[in-house]
Structure formats: structure tokens, C-alpha cells
Design an enzyme around this catalytic site. Structure first.
Site, PDB file in Angstrom:
ATOM      1  N   GLU A 168     -11.177 -24.268  -0.980  1.00  0.00           N
ATOM      2  CA  GLU A 168     -10.084 -24.848  -0.348  1.00  0.00           C
ATOM      3  C   GLU A 168      -9.297 -25.916  -1.330  1.00  0.00           C
ATOM      4  OE1 GLU A 168      -9.419 -23.451   2.370  1.00  0.00           O
ATOM      5  OE2 GLU A 168     -11.322 -22.639   2.673  1.00  0.00           O
TER       6      GLU A 168
ATOM      7  N   MET B 288     -10.602 -24.988   6.123  1.00  0.00           N
ATOM      8  CA  MET B 288      -9.240 -24.945   6.122  1.00  0.00           C
ATOM      9  C   MET B 288      -8.450 -25.982   4.949  1.00  0.00           C
ATOM     10  SD  MET B 288      -6.330 -23.723   7.327  1.00  0.00           S
ATOM     11  CE  MET B 288      -4.495 -24.205   6.626  1.00  0.00           C
TER      12      MET B 288
HETATM   13  N1  BES Z   1      -6.868 -20.776   4.943  1.00  0.00           N
HETATM   14  C1  BES Z   1      -8.275 -20.409   5.471  1.00  0.00           C
HETATM   15  C2  BES Z   1      -8.740 -20.622   6.671  1.00  0.00           C
HETATM   16  C3  BES Z   1      -8.152 -19.797   7.851  1.00  0.00           C
HETATM   17  C4  BES Z   1      -8.137 -18.542   8.136  1.00  0.00           C
HETATM   18  C5  BES Z   1      -7.506 -20.546   8.811  1.00  0.00           C
HETATM   19  C6  BES Z   1      -7.828 -17.984   9.222  1.00  0.00           C
HETATM   20  C7  BES Z   1      -6.900 -19.904   9.769  1.00  0.00           C
HETATM   21  C8  BES Z   1      -7.087 -18.700  10.082  1.00  0.00           C
HETATM   22  C9  BES Z   1      -9.176 -20.749   4.189  1.00  0.00           C
HETATM   23  O1  BES Z   1      -8.709 -21.000   2.930  1.00  0.00           O
HETATM   24  C10 BES Z   1     -10.105 -19.643   3.853  1.00  0.00           C
HETATM   25  O2  BES Z   1      -9.696 -18.628   3.288  1.00  0.00           O
HETATM   26  N2  BES Z   1     -11.301 -19.942   4.328  1.00  0.00           N
HETATM   27  C11 BES Z   1     -12.542 -18.876   4.283  1.00  0.00           C
HETATM   28  C12 BES Z   1     -13.490 -19.216   3.224  1.00  0.00           C
HETATM   29  C13 BES Z   1     -12.986 -18.863   1.855  1.00  0.00           C
HETATM   30  C14 BES Z   1     -14.284 -19.276   1.042  1.00  0.00           C
HETATM   31  C15 BES Z   1     -12.872 -17.487   1.718  1.00  0.00           C
HETATM   32  C16 BES Z   1     -13.097 -18.975   5.703  1.00  0.00           C
HETATM   33  O3  BES Z   1     -12.916 -19.818   6.405  1.00  0.00           O
HETATM   34  O4  BES Z   1     -14.028 -17.943   5.978  1.00  0.00           O
HETATM   35 ZN    ZN Z   2      -8.437 -19.415   1.605  1.00  0.00          ZN
END
Ligand code: BES
Ligand code: ZN
Length: 854
Positions: A295, A260
Site C-alpha cells: 500500500e 487500501m
Molecule cells: N487497491 C487495492 C485494494 C482494493 C482492491 C480496493 C479491490 C478495492 C477493490 C490494494 O492495493 C490491494 O491490492 N490490496 C491487496 C493486498 C496486496 C498486498 C496485494 C488486498 O487487499 O488483498
Molecule cells: Zn494494490
């Protein structure tokens, strides 16, 4: 949520209902008095009514909060409380809201808001978790400046922004950049750090830290290098510099997602940041590099410019996935990255887009936003950016994105804002292109060709099947990257981008000496399903000659898929031409080993099932499994003579290094070993297992031994060696289920759920077992229905603890309409059982209802 509330119809939110918040939030001051079961959160928030606001109702979100006191300008206030928040009479001019609430981090198993993981406090606020911390307008278009005071006994007390003061038991942080509440973060624990520094383009010195639990400090170096590479790359590729004095990353064991992007304080699932050669595979290293980049890149695409509302989620996620893919392409091999991404897109997004959960990249309604962090919003969202870039060109793309940063820094934006900067800087009309955001479903692209007197014509026809709520589809703009080859394999037409805008459209190429072989959709220039009747000879030709590596792989992949389908449907023998072409290619040392490994990787069984379904045939999982086994066995026999030599040649000597070249070689080595194991029953794999000094080789050896049902001793040894390491144990749990035979998969998984080290409370462990079950295609879909039942049993129990992870795992059932009536009945029964569970969460209820509505 109480069971009564769950029984009432869940509220639906609509894009069209958007209204701005009626107040500015001038500043936010928070004080946390930490205690595991009774943390006090004090807030001082200055609100100013917006002149001309249409909605002057003062509503603050708040869930599961115990309100201790509330004051307005120092006088006790008497708000009306509901399960979702509060409303209150407020002055017509600027005022100070002060509240004190009590929350229970130790009792928070949903891992949303402030919770505890392994004795440390941490937060997860995206998307709507901040409302579980204090009363606040918890919506992304409300941006403010936060100052945070943390009172606690822990050695390390962290929040967003820059440190103001630190002393025993107290820390103060100030974030100068206005941000929405979903980017708030707090961490408190007895942590140790891996420190470093970075000097930005303009000479600003930034302190970098990766914070971990004691004992994990030797697993931070790789992540730190990835972070510094990301910082440099964003300066060079996008002109984006970091904007605080400090950047902190924290690893936590219990986390619903991967990581996150909280401002200045990224929080990571420990599986996505901790790495060492002994405990992490090459795939882990690559994923860690990508997710740290992802991130970090959000600092500009997400944080400095955020989303107006959650319908615009792809604005930050699609763009940031696209950016992290560009980064990985630059750090490693661009074609290998593209091929891997397309495999992933087809495995996760295509089934979603063609099933009951299909939704536009910018949805227009939702019940629970957590259910919309999907492959469509992320991966198809990234594909859209790629198409846009291809259509306008690299230089124009960069110019438009510069304008985006200039124009919208500090704002909460929409897809319209994003497209507008492209329209303004290129003069293009993107009205039709915008359909990619509003129309769900994967377009199919039919191709017909004709050749006459040196003139070659390709006619494309696009169509998209109806999706939930969208019966009718309009033609989209499809960039079709195309090249033409002559009979010798020379390129007679280098890559050109055809811009298809009509439902049916022809493109003609003149002056050709003979009928060319077309290489269509190079680099997978659009997320569509190409339908083209073509001979295995032509595919073999492209596999050998195409200058576009993606399409070379695609030719091989299509051959493999068709061979498997013929085996399944007609009991045919494996296609000889394909096996021969593959042999040649595998031995071709001029080709990148990572590429050759991908060509050798067979299409997944789920991919075969999906393709059959797309062609109107009901897939039989057991038959698909059998065909996969037969093909692998035949391939092993065909390659028998060269396998030992190939194995030796691809064995990486010397100290382990996770670099792309070594990893590519090891990937090919692993593909060779899996074939070898089919011939020697596991002798070579056992030797590799015994001598492995890194997890990549240990894991590959154990995998193939388990697949050959000859790895009991090694599995036991692996367990004894690694029982103290959570992340390696996740691998051990997952492998056994993933590689179990179809008859045994559910039983193996069930046994593992009774293992002393199994727990539902850790999402990684839960996903290791249940995710592997859902991913074992023939095992999960075994005719007994045992797989369905076991998953449903576990989802029902997990839902009361962790709705978010439960709801995500429901996607295992999204493909149920692919299968025969008996399997459909078995799945339906489980879905109905889940749906009728008393007190079911809104998250899971929405998922199960949408899947059932198919
Ligand atoms: N903002 C998200 C994390 C998130 C997702 C928080 C859903 C709350 C609810 C973060 O930037 C993200 O997208 N993380 C991905 C990995 C990324 C490499 C695509 C994840 O956590 O899978
Ligand atoms: Zn993301």
C-alpha cells in the site's frame, strides 16, 4: 439495486469505448456532517469545460444518494436523476457545482462508500465507491485537489493530505496532490495512535501514525517498523520519496479486502496490520510486512501515477505487487519468496487462467470492475513486469521506470504508456511482448532435447489453449532462464536467458564434453506450464545439485507431484527415490530451514487435481486425499529415526521474534511436528501446545492435533483463551473447517455458522468459515454435494448484504469442469440456484454467469 433492475441485462463496459471526461475538475471541497444514519455531504466542485472536448454531456455518478439540494453558480439546478447518477444543463464556461446529499453509513453493509465498523466511520472508494458518497465524475482519469472538512463528535477525524486545522468536533484536511476520487478516504472514531516519525532522503520530516481501537495499541509496533523499512526501501530501490507531512494508517475490523492505498490515509483490514507474538503467526507477520509495503508503494505506482480507466488496473496492481515482492526478497530470502509466490500463482492464477473466468491481464470488457481484482491482474500482472525486467536487464529496467515517473507524474496512464517508456529507453520493440497483456490463458511449453558431438540442442514449442472469447493465440515472447549441469553436478553453462519468440524454436550449446542436464526456467522466469518428460533420476539429481534454489525446489515438487499422481492413478507405492532424496535434503544443515520447510511441504490436493485435469484425467478428490495421507504417513515412517532430533534442532529457544531466520526455523519445525504427530498420535504436539508462548507454535500444535482428530481439549481451551480476540477467533473458526476430514467438513462448517460468534456481516469471519470450506479440497468436493450446498446457501444470504465479498467467494466454483459428471451436476444446480435468486447483485450475477458459461 431493485429486483426489477437486476432482471434487466447488466451493462457491459468496453476498453474501446474510452472517451475523456468533458470537464476539468479544478478543485473539490467536501464537508461531512457525520451522523450514523443520516450523514450530510456538502460538495463544492469547480468544473471547467475542456476546449475541444467531444463529450460535453455533464454526467455525475451517484448511487443510493438522497439529493437535498443542487446549485450551479449559486442558483438552484434541476438535474435529471437516475439510479446511476445525474445529468444537468451547465454553462459553457467555468462554473461552481454545489450539492448536498444525505447518506446512511450505519445501514451500509456492502462496506463500499462511507460505512461504519465497530462504531467508527470509514470509507472504501476503490473502485467505484465514491459515487455512494456524493455526486461526482467517479472515474480514475478525473484528478483533482481535495479539501475536506469533517464535523463530528469523534475524537479522531482523518482524511487525505495534510491537516489544516483541528479542534473539538471539527477537522480540516488539504491534499495538495491531484488525485482520482477512488483514493479519497475519511475516518472518524475514538481511536488511539501509535506514533513515530520518518526523515526522508531529502531531510523532510514525516509524521507517522497507526490508528487503532483502544486496546489494540500494543499491536502496532511491527507494522510501524515495516512502514519505515518500506519508506527507506522505495528511496533506495526506486528513488521515490514520500510527499506529504503525514502518513496515517487505520485498522478497521470490517473490510472487504486486505488494505487500501488512499492518499496519505491507508485503511487496513485489522488482520493485515495488527500483530503481536501472542496473537499472530509468522505467516501473519510476513503478510503484514508485505501489505504495508504494497500500500505504501502505491503512493507512486497508483497514486502519483494512476490508471486512465479500470481496464488498466494491472498498471498499478501488477507493478506494485512486483515491487512488494522485490521488497520482501530484499528483507528476507529471495528464493524462499520466489518459491512461495510460484506456489500461490499455481494455486490461484493457473486455475483461473484455464477455467471459465480466464481473462487477459488487461481485460477488454467487464460488467462489474470489483470482479476483476483477480490473481490474473495481480499475480500474472506482476509476472509480466518480472519478465520485462529480465529481458531488458536491471539497469535498463531502472532507467525505464525513472522515465515513467518523470514523464507521467500527475497523470492517469495506460499500459501503452508503460511499455512506451521501455521502448524509448531501450530501443526495443515490445509489440509482441504486449501479447502478455492482451492474450488470456497459460502457455504450455514443450521441451525436446538432442545431443551429438558436443552439441546440445533444446527445442521449445509453445501453445495456449482457447479461452473465453479468444479462440486463437499467437506466440508470445518467453524469457527462458537456463543453466546446464554436467554429470557431477557442476554448472557447465551458467544461467542465461533464452528469448523465445517463435511458436517453435531451438537453441544450441556447443563444446560440451558430455550430454548435460538442463535446468530450465530458473527462478520460474515465465508464468508457463513446462511439459517435459524426464526421469525421476534426473529430478533427484537436480534436487541435489542445481545451483538455482528455485529449480531445486521445483525438482522436489515435481517428484512429489508425480509420486502422488502415480499413487492416485495406479495405486503405486510412494516413489522410493523421492523419499530418499527428501530425507537427505531435510537433514542438510547447510540449507536454509525455510527452504527445507518448503521442500517438505507437499503439493496441495487442489494442485494435484489441477495437474490431472491439465493432462485430461478427471480427478477424484477422495483418492487424492487418500494418496496425500498415505504419502505423509510413509514419509513420517521413513524419517522416524531422525524426527525427534530434527524437532529438537529446529525448536527456536528464547523470546519470540518474527524475523525471517527464526520464522524459517519454526516453519521447518512445524513440518517436522506434523510428521511426528502421525507417529505419536499428538503427544509432542500436545506438549508444544501446553508450553507455547506464541501463536505460531500454539497454532501449529493445534493444527496437527486437529488433523490427528485428537485436539478437542486444546480446541476448547483455545476458544476459552481467545474468545475475546476477533482475529484469533477467525483462526479458530478456519482451522476446524480446514482440517476436518472429507466426510465431516461441511457439517463442521455448518455447525460453525450457527455459533454465537459467527456473523455474515464481518468478511473476515465469513471467509474464515466459507473460505476454509472451499479450501478443504476433498471436503468441499465430497460426493454428497453438502459442501456445495452449504456454500451456496451462505452466498445467497450474504449477497443481499455484501455483494463484493459474495462475488469473490464464487470463485470456489470456478474449477467445476475439472470434476466428474455427478459433481458437475451438483455444482451446476447450486450455481443455477444462486443465479435465480431474486434481486441478486450485479457482482454475483456476473461471476455465476461466467462460471456457468464454461
Ligand atoms: N487497491 C487495492 C485494494 C482494493 C482492491 C480496493 C479491490 C478495492 C477493490 C490494494 O492495493 C490491494 O491490492 N490490496 C491487496 C493486498 C496486496 C498486498 C496485494 C488486498 O487487499 O488483498
Ligand atoms: Zn494494490
Amino acid at each position: 439495486m431493485t429486483s426489477d433492475a437486476a432482471l434487466t441485462e447488466a451493462e457491459t463496459f468496453y476498453l474501446n469505448d474510452y472517451t475523456p471526461f468533458g470537464f476539468e475538475v479544478d478543485s473539490v471541497e467536501l464537508t461531512f456532517r457525520l451522523a450514523p444514519s443520516a450523514t450530510r455531504v456538502l460538495s463544492k466542485i469547480r468544473f471547467t469545460p475542456k476546449p475541444g472536448a467531444t463529450d460535453l454531456r455533464f454526467f455525475l455518478h451517484g448511487e443510493k444518494l438522497k439529493l437535498i439540494s443542487a446549485k450551479i453558480d449559486g442558483t438552484d439546478a434541476t438535474p435529471d436523476l437516475t439510479a446511476e447518477g445525474l445529468t444537468c444543463e451547465v454553462p459553457e464556461t467555468s462554473f461552481l457545482w454545489e450539492a448536498e446529499v444525505e447518506i446512511d453509513p450505519a445501514g451500509n453493509t456492502a462496506l463500499e462508500g462511507l460505512y461504519m465498523s465497530g462504531g467508527m466511520y470509514c470509507t472504501q472508494c476503490e473502485a467505484e465507491g465514491f459515487r455512494k458518497i456524493t455526486y461526482y465524475p467517479d472515474r480514475p482519469d478525473v484528478m483533482s485537489i481535495f479539501t475536506v472538512r469533517i464535523e463530528g463528535d469523534e475524537e479522531v477525524l482523518l482524511s487525505n493530505g495534510n491537516p489544516v486545522s483541528q479542534s473539538q468536533g471539527l477537522a480540516e484536511w488539504h491534499d495538495p496532490w491531484p488525485k482520482p476520487a477512488y483514493l479519497f478516504a475519511l475516518v472518524a472514531g475514538d481511536l488511539v495512535n501509535h506514533p513515530d516519525t520518518f526523515t526522508t532522503q531529502s531531510g523532510k520530516e514525516v509524521e507517522l501514525n497507526i490508528w487503532v481501537r483502544p486496546g489494540d495499541e500494543d499491536k502496532c509496533a511491527f507494522g510501524m517498523e515495516a512502514l519505515k523499512k518500506s519508506m527507506t526501501w522505495d528511496e533506495e530501490a526506486y528513488g521515490r520519496e514520500y510527499d506529504l507531512d503525514i502518513f496515517n494508517i487505520v485498522a478497521v475490523d470490517d473490510f472487504n479486502m486486505g488494505a487500501m492505498e488512499n492518499k496519505g490515509l491507508n485503511i487496513f483490514n485489522s488482520s493485515c496490520v495488527l500483530a503481536s507474538p501472542e496473537t499472530s503467526t509468522d505467516a501473519n507477520f510476513e503478510r503484514i510486512e508485505a501489505i504495508i509495503a504494497h500500500e505504501y508503494f502505491h503512493n507512486w505506482t497508483g497514486n502519483r501515477i494512476t490508471c486512465r480507466d479500470w481496464f488498466q488496473l494491472c498498471l498499478k496492481e501488477g507493478l506494485t505487487v512486483f515491487r512488494d515482492a522485490q521488497f520482501t526478497s530484499d528483507m528476507r530470502s529471495a528464493s524462499v519468496k520466489r518459491i512461495s509466490d510460484v506456489i500461490d500463482l499455481r494455486a490461484r492464477q493457473f486455475p483461473e487462467d484455464q477455467g471459465p473466468l480466464s481473462h487477459p491481464v488487461r481485460p477488454e470488457e467487464f460488467q462489474e470492475i470489483n470482479n476483476f481484482y483477480t490473481a490474473t491482474i495481480y499475480e500474472k500482472g506482476a509476472e509480466i513486469i518480472g519478465m520485462l525486467k529480465r529481458l531488458v536487464g536491471d539497469a535498463a529496467y531502472r532507467k525505464a521506470v525513472d522515465l515513467y515517473f518523470d514523464r507521467h507524474d500527475g497523470q492517469a496512464c495506460t499500459i501503452e504508456d508503460w511499455l512506451q517508456v521501455f521502448e524509448d529507453s531501450t530501443g526495443r520493440d515490445l509489440a509482441q511482448f504486449k501479447r502478455w497483456y492482451s492474450q488470456a490463458g497459460t502457455p504450455r511449453l514443450k521441451v525436446a532435447e538432442s545431443y551429438e558431438d558436443g552439441s546440445y540442442t533444446l527445442t521449445f514449442e509453445q501453445s495456449t489453449a482457447a479461452t473465453p472469447g479468444q479462440p486463437q493465440k499467437d506466440p508470445r515472447v518467453i524469457p527462458i532462464a537456463l543453466g546446464l549441469l554436467n554429470g557431477n553436478g557442476d554448472e557447465v553453462q551458467p544461467t542465461t536467458v533464452l528469448e523465445m519468440t517463435e511458436a517453435k524454436q531451438s537453441f544450441t550449446f556447443d563444446g560440451l564434453a558430455s550430454k548435460p542436464v538442463p535446468s530450465i526456467l530458473r527462478e520460474f522466469s515465465a508464468p508457463v506450464i513446462l511439459e517435459r518428460a524426464t526421469s525421476s533420476a534426473e529430478r533427484t539429481f537436480l534436487l541435489a545439485h542445481d545451483s538455482d534454489l528455485f529449480n531445486r525446489w521445483e525438482a522436489g515438487n515435481t517428484l512429489a507431484r508425480e509420486a502422488r499422481i502415480d499413487m492416485v492413478l495406479e495405486g503405486a507405492a510412494p516413489d522410493a527415490a523421492y523419499l530418499e532424496a527428501l530425507q537427505k535434503l531435510v537433514r542438510d544443515d547447510s540449507l536454509d530451514p525455510a527452504f527445507r520447510a518448503l521442500v517438505l511441504q507437499p503439493p496441495s490436493q487442489s494442485d494435484i487435481a489441477q495437474t490431472l485435469y491439465e493432462r485430461g484425467v478427471t480427478p477424484d478428490p477422495q483418492k487424492i486425499y487418500d494418496a496425500a495421507e498415505t504419502l505423509a504417513q510413509t514419509l513420517a515412517q521413513q524419517l522416524a529415526d531422525s524426527l525427534p532430533r530434527l524437532y529438537a534442532e529446529t525448536t527456536v529457544e528464547g523470546a519470540y521474534s518474527p524475523d525471517a531466520a527464526s520464522a524459517g526455523k519454526r516453519a521447518l519445525n512445524a513440518r517436522v511436528l506434523t510428521l511426528l504427530t502421525r507417529l505419536d498420535g499428538g503427544e509432542q504436539a500436545a506438549r508444544q501446545y501446553a508450553s507455547a508462548d506464541n501463536m505460531t507454535q500454539q497454532y501449529a500444535a493445534l493444527s496437527w492435533l486437529l488433523q490427528a482428530e485428537n485436539g478437542a481439549a486444546q480446541s476448547h481451551a483455545f476458544f476459552e483463551q481467545w474468545r475475546g480476540d476477533r482475529l484469533v477467533m477467525d483462526k479458530w473458526f478456519a482451522l476446524q473447517v480446514a482440517l476436518a476430514t472429507p466426510e465431516k467438513a461441511a457439517a463442521v462448517a455448518k455447525d460453525l455458522t450457527r455459533h454465537e460468534l459467527f456473523t455474515l456481516k464481518n468478511p473476515n469471519r465469513f471467509r474464515a468459515v466459507m473460505g476454509a470450506l472451499a479450501g478443504n479440497h476433498a471436503g468441499f468436493h465430497h460426493a454428497s454435494g453438502a459442501g456445495y450446498q452449504l456454500l451456496a446457501d451462505n452466498l445467497i444470504v450474504l449477497d443481499s448484504l455484501n455483494p463484493q465479498t459474495t462475488a469473490r467467494m464464487c470463485t470456489a466454483f470456478q474449477t467445476w469442469k475439472r470434476y466428474d459428471a455427478d459433481r458437475q451436476a451438483l455444482i451446476k444446480m447450486q450455481l443455477q440456484r444462486i443465479k435465480s435468486t431474486t434481486g441478486l447483485s450485479r457482482d454475483t450475477n456476473e461471476m455465476v454467469s461466467r462460471i456457468l458459461d464454461a
